[in-house]
Design a protein around this motif. Structure first.
Motif, PDB file in Angstrom:
ATOM      1  N   GLN A 192     -12.869   4.079  -5.303  1.00 22.48           N
ATOM      2  CA  GLN A 192     -13.515   2.842  -5.669  1.00 22.48           C
ATOM      3  C   GLN A 192     -12.504   1.714  -5.534  1.00 22.48           C
ATOM      4  O   GLN A 192     -11.302   1.910  -5.752  1.00 22.48           O
ATOM      5  CB  GLN A 192     -14.008   2.906  -7.118  1.00 22.48           C
ATOM      6  N   PRO A 193     -12.951   0.524  -5.195  1.00 18.00           N
ATOM      7  CA  PRO A 193     -12.027  -0.611  -5.174  1.00 18.00           C
ATOM      8  C   PRO A 193     -11.509  -0.878  -6.579  1.00 18.00           C
ATOM      9  O   PRO A 193     -12.138  -0.491  -7.569  1.00 18.00           O
ATOM     10  CB  PRO A 193     -12.895  -1.759  -4.658  1.00 18.00           C
ATOM     11  N   THR A 241       0.843  -1.185   0.000  1.00 17.46           N
ATOM     12  CA  THR A 241       0.000   0.000   0.000  1.00 17.46           C
ATOM     13  C   THR A 241       0.874   1.228   0.000  1.00 17.46           C
ATOM     14  O   THR A 241       2.069   1.162   0.264  1.00 17.46           O
ATOM     15  CB  THR A 241      -0.918   0.027   1.236  1.00 17.46           C
ATOM     16  N   VAL A 242       0.303   2.377  -0.331  1.00 13.96           N
ATOM     17  CA  VAL A 242       1.029   3.636  -0.359  1.00 13.96           C
ATOM     18  C   VAL A 242       0.643   4.442   0.868  1.00 13.96           C
ATOM     19  O   VAL A 242      -0.518   4.778   1.054  1.00 13.96           O
ATOM     20  CB  VAL A 242       0.715   4.417  -1.646  1.00 13.96           C
ATOM     21  N   ALA A 260      -2.852  -3.626  -7.290  1.00 16.01           N
ATOM     22  CA  ALA A 260      -3.925  -2.673  -7.568  1.00 16.01           C
ATOM     23  C   ALA A 260      -4.355  -1.971  -6.284  1.00 16.01           C
ATOM     24  O   ALA A 260      -4.526  -2.596  -5.238  1.00 16.01           O
ATOM     25  CB  ALA A 260      -5.116  -3.387  -8.198  1.00 16.01           C
ATOM     26  N   LEU A 261      -4.502  -0.659  -6.359  1.00 15.22           N
ATOM     27  CA  LEU A 261      -4.875   0.156  -5.204  1.00 15.22           C
ATOM     28  C   LEU A 261      -6.310   0.645  -5.280  1.00 15.22           C
ATOM     29  O   LEU A 261      -7.094   0.464  -4.353  1.00 15.22           O
ATOM     30  CB  LEU A 261      -3.926   1.355  -5.083  1.00 15.22           C
ATOM     31  N   ARG A 262      -6.660   1.289  -6.385  1.00 12.38           N
ATOM     32  CA  ARG A 262      -8.021   1.788  -6.536  1.00 12.38           C
ATOM     33  C   ARG A 262      -8.259   2.144  -7.996  1.00 12.38           C
ATOM     34  O   ARG A 262      -7.329   2.268  -8.790  1.00 12.38           O
ATOM     35  CB  ARG A 262      -8.266   3.003  -5.651  1.00 12.38           C
ATOM     36  N   VAL A 318      -1.917   1.605  -9.381  1.00 17.69           N
ATOM     37  CA  VAL A 318      -1.247   0.409  -8.886  1.00 17.69           C
ATOM     38  C   VAL A 318       0.049   0.804  -8.197  1.00 17.69           C
ATOM     39  O   VAL A 318       0.631   1.856  -8.473  1.00 17.69           O
ATOM     40  CB  VAL A 318      -0.952  -0.591 -10.024  1.00 17.69           C
ATOM     41  N   ALA A 319       0.505  -0.060  -7.297  1.00 13.82           N
ATOM     42  CA  ALA A 319       1.812   0.095  -6.665  1.00 13.82           C
ATOM     43  C   ALA A 319       2.778  -0.870  -7.337  1.00 13.82           C
ATOM     44  O   ALA A 319       2.552  -2.080  -7.347  1.00 13.82           O
ATOM     45  CB  ALA A 319       1.718  -0.193  -5.168  1.00 13.82           C
ATOM     46  N   ALA A 320       3.827  -0.331  -7.907  1.00 11.87           N
ATOM     47  CA  ALA A 320       4.802  -1.144  -8.626  1.00 11.87           C
ATOM     48  C   ALA A 320       5.917  -1.574  -7.694  1.00 11.87           C
ATOM     49  O   ALA A 320       6.369  -0.810  -6.837  1.00 11.87           O
ATOM     50  CB  ALA A 320       5.383  -0.339  -9.785  1.00 11.87           C
ATOM     51  N   LYS A 321       6.376  -2.795  -7.847  1.00 10.26           N
ATOM     52  CA  LYS A 321       7.500  -3.287  -7.072  1.00 10.26           C
ATOM     53  C   LYS A 321       8.822  -2.828  -7.667  1.00 10.26           C
ATOM     54  O   LYS A 321       9.817  -2.676  -6.962  1.00 10.26           O
ATOM     55  CB  LYS A 321       7.456  -4.811  -6.991  1.00 10.26           C
ATOM     56  N   SER A 322       8.861  -2.628  -9.001  1.00 12.84           N
ATOM     57  CA  SER A 322      10.064  -2.140  -9.672  1.00 12.84           C
ATOM     58  C   SER A 322       9.667  -1.103 -10.705  1.00 12.84           C
ATOM     59  O   SER A 322       8.545  -1.090 -11.200  1.00 12.84           O
ATOM     60  CB  SER A 322      10.832  -3.288 -10.330  1.00 12.84           C
TER      61      SER A 322
END
Length: 376
Positions: A22-23, A7-8, A31-33, A48-52
């Motif tokens: 919204q989900p 999460t951010v 995926a965040l929202r 989305v939150a990226a890992k790289s």
């Protein structure tokens, strides 16, 4: 590009406190929202939150760079001919309207990139931006991811280049000037359609040709190099001698430091979308295009040779040409020959005038290998 379910903690870039969250509507890891906002009517953002952040170009690739960063997937520029359309099918979205309207936003890309380029193992190799979708598409006005990306690269001593159609790049000219004092940088503008009517039809979400010419001048006035990608050149639409001469003249007057050209290619996903557009707007050309591209995605060698000679003459008339010093200003080469891989185990990896309705120089079909001229 890999994803995780982090999460951010900080507020999301472009977040609206009054906008109902919204989900996620896409089943993406990380995926965040999902966001829809009146300022971007018809556009859906999937945050989305990226890992790289860094995408490594496969070793077998002929690219002259090994790393790319793409903060967005999909592109509201909606260029009918965009080669990257098929990459949206990796997300279980279609290569047509979904590519234009369902945008994936890597909201933490700058933070992740900063961590990656700060590692002792990072060799400060050249990083190319704008190789898949445009980093200065309209979404950048909302999310403002590029300033953080520029700062991360420049602050780590990493050379980089940017290719865009977006005039929002002007916002970051001060950052680019500062970065250029520390690392080699390149700026490239994509402009191949000079006729505003045709541009609005085939690149409906992009700034006008006049606006992009102004951007070239602004970059040059700031002391920054600016190459121009004149791609794709469209058979029977933008390959006339009159159009190419007018375009090269405008680019020279704007101060472009280099020009690279290439013919349209029609990959899977793009081909059907482009041919549908052609049938609606220029039905008399459908048979010609089917013949010209009958054996694959690339224009035949005979056509490319014919076009190359015509382009070379137009470039020479306006001070561009092989060996000319202005043609060495941009280090971002052959960006269109590589596309981002699927989200799972993702690796590294995108061109005008009045329509010409025919003529005696009708290109004939001939098989050709899938080769591209270098871009910048």
């Amino acid at each position: 590009m890999r994803w995780n379910t982090q999460t951010v903690a900080e507020p999301l870039p472009g977040s609206d406190s009054g906008l109902p969250a919204q989900p996620p509507l896409l089943s993406l890891a990380g995926a965040l929202r999902t966001v829809r906002t009146p300022e971007f009517q018809g556009i859906t953002f999937h945050e989305v939150a990226a890992k790289s952040a860094l995408n490594k170009v496969p070793p077998a690739s002929s690219m002259p760079f090994r790393w790319t960063v793409n903060p967005y997937r999909g592109c509201s520029h909606a260029c009918v001919y965009c080669f990257a359309r098929n990459t949206h099918t990796y997300l279980d979205l279609d290569a047509g309207l979904d590519f234009d309207r369902q945008l994936v936003v890597k909201v933490n890309v700058a933070e992740v990139l900063r961590a990656e380029v700060s590692k002792p193992s990072w060799d400060r190799e050249h990083v190319a931006l704008g190789t898949n979708t445009d980093p200065y598409q309209r979404a950048e006005g909302r999310y403002a991811l590029m300033p953080g990306i520029i700062r991360a690269l420049a602050g780590s001593g990493t050379p980089f280049s940017i290719l865009t159609k977006g005039t929002l790049l002007a916002r970051d000219i001060p950052l680019l000037k500062a970065a250029g004092a520390n690392v080699p940088i390149g700026a490239g503008i994509s402009l191949a359609v000079l006729d505003p009517e045709l541009q609005a039809a085939i690149e409906p979400g992009t700034p006008s040709p006049a606006a992009r010419l102004t951007l070239i001048s602004r970059l040059r006035e700031a002391g920054l190099p600016c190459g121009v990608m004149v791609m794709p050149i469209l058979p029977w639409l933008t390959d006339s001698e009159e159009h190419l001469d007018a375009l090269m003249g405008k680019l020279a007057a704007a101060g472009a430091t280099g020009v690279t050209t290439g013919a349209l290619h029609l990959r899977p996903g793009t081909r059907d979308w482009f041919m549908g557009w052609l049938a609606r707007t220029n039905p008399h050309l459908v048979g010609r295009y089917r013949s010209l591209y009958a054996k694959g995605a690339y224009a035949p060698a005979e056509y490319r040779s014919w076009l190359g000679k015509r382009v070379a003459a137009a470039k020479a008339r306006h001070g561009f040409g092989r060996g000319f010093e202005r043609d060495e200003a941009f280090g971002h080469r052959d960006a269109t020959a590589h596309a981002e891989r699927p989200l799972s185990g993702e690796g590294a990896h995108r061109g005008g005038g009045h329509a010409r309705r025919g003529g005696s120089e009708n290109p004939r079909h001939q098989e050709s290998p899938p080769l591209q001229d270098a871009l910048f």
